[in-house]
Enzyme design. Structure first.
Site, mmCIF file in Angstrom:
data_model
loop_
_atom_site.group_PDB
_atom_site.id
_atom_site.type_symbol
_atom_site.label_atom_id
_atom_site.label_comp_id
_atom_site.label_asym_id
_atom_site.label_seq_id
_atom_site.Cartn_x
_atom_site.Cartn_y
_atom_site.Cartn_z
ATOM 1 C CG ASP A 187 2.753 6.103 2.610
ATOM 2 O OD1 ASP A 187 1.836 5.336 2.959
ATOM 3 O OD2 ASP A 187 3.812 6.235 3.258
ATOM 4 N NE ARG A 240 7.978 9.825 2.205
ATOM 5 C CZ ARG A 240 6.823 10.367 2.613
ATOM 6 N NH1 ARG A 240 5.716 9.634 2.649
ATOM 7 N NH2 ARG A 240 6.778 11.621 2.981
ATOM 8 N NE ARG A 299 -3.709 -2.213 2.559
ATOM 9 C CZ ARG A 299 -4.513 -2.459 3.599
ATOM 10 N NH1 ARG A 299 -4.424 -1.717 4.696
ATOM 11 N NH2 ARG A 299 -5.388 -3.437 3.538
#
Length: 257
Positions: free
Chosen positions: A52, A202, A50
């Site tokens: 972002d 990230r 999934r």
């Protein structure tokens, strides 16, 4: 009901992420809407990851259970027709076993993060790279990244809203290379693992950038990992440089016969 795997590419900028949402555009929602143009009734798809809001994919994988036993090529062509003008493409479709699952059958996910490090603003590459104005020291970032390889508690590098049951993950590889892109020098981060925590990639890249620009010594990354404290993490980098590039399965469902 026959089950089909879909190899999906998308530009994440117009979407609030992969997962379907009631009041915002999503990649899942776009594909499901296209599928419902082909067959009646509600259709729900599942994905390998999934992503972002703002994160791209070159090799996302999803699966769908359909009523009709489609020719895979015709299915991908029909979906691409109905997905227009959304920046989503079905690169391939394949018939898979009824118990095959895009998420749970996956052995590995691979991500690419691109940093464009030049003084001039990004124009043609805008939205696909993180623009950093100063050159980054790749050797220092590689030394720092070695502290993160292997099985660790990655509490420091996961979002506070992460829903994973455990922060313990095994990071198989972080490869950091300087390459010459069309728009100038880039630094590419390639990360491989069976699965990732929310914002883990990230968070890691944002922390390593601090090392590359000279703001952090390499050893501080080790200390941040051992702290198991989100406050010890460096800044979370923006999503636009990140792409899900591959998902590996015991057998590639899209391999030519």
């Amino acid at each position: 009901m026959p089950r089909f795997a879909l190899l999906v590419e998308y530009d994440g900028r117009p979407f609030a992420g992969w997962q379907r949402q009631a009041d915002q555009p999503s990649v899942q929602g776009a594909i499901e809407a296209a599928l419902m143009r082909l067959e009646p009734g509600e259709i729900t798809i599942a994905a390998a990851g999934r992503t972002d809001a703002g994160v791209h994919a070159r090799g996302q994988v999803a699966h769908a259970d359909l009523q009709r036993d489609w020719d895979p090529f015709r299915l991908s062509e029909a979906l691409n027709h109905h997905l227009k003008p959304a920046p989503v493409a079905i690169r391939a479709a394949a018939r898979v076993a009824d118990d095959w699952h895009a998420r749970f059958s996956a052995l590995e996910r691979g991500y690419l993060f691109r940093i464009l490090d030049r003084r001039a603003p990004a124009t043609l590459e805008a939205g696909q790279v993180w623009h950093v104005k100063q050159p980054l020291a790749v050797d220092r970032m590689r030394a720092a990244a070695r502290h993160l390889i292997g099985k660790h508690d990655f509490t420091t590098f996961r979002a506070s809203i992460c829903q994973a049951k455990s922060p313990v993950k095994t990071l198989d590889e972080i490869q950091i290379d300087r390459v010459q892109g069309f728009a100038g020098p880039e630094v590419h981060f390639r990360l491989r693992a069976r699965s990732f925590l929310h914002n883990q990639v990230r968070s890691i890249v944002g922390t390593l950038e601090r090392v590359g620009c000279g703001a952090w010594p390499a050893e501080r990354v080790r200390d941040a990992l051992e702290a198991r404290d989100r406050a010890a993490c460096g800044p979370v980098c923006p999503p636009e440089g990140l792409s899900l590039v591959h998902v590996r399965y015991p057998q590639n469902p899209f391999a030519a016969d």
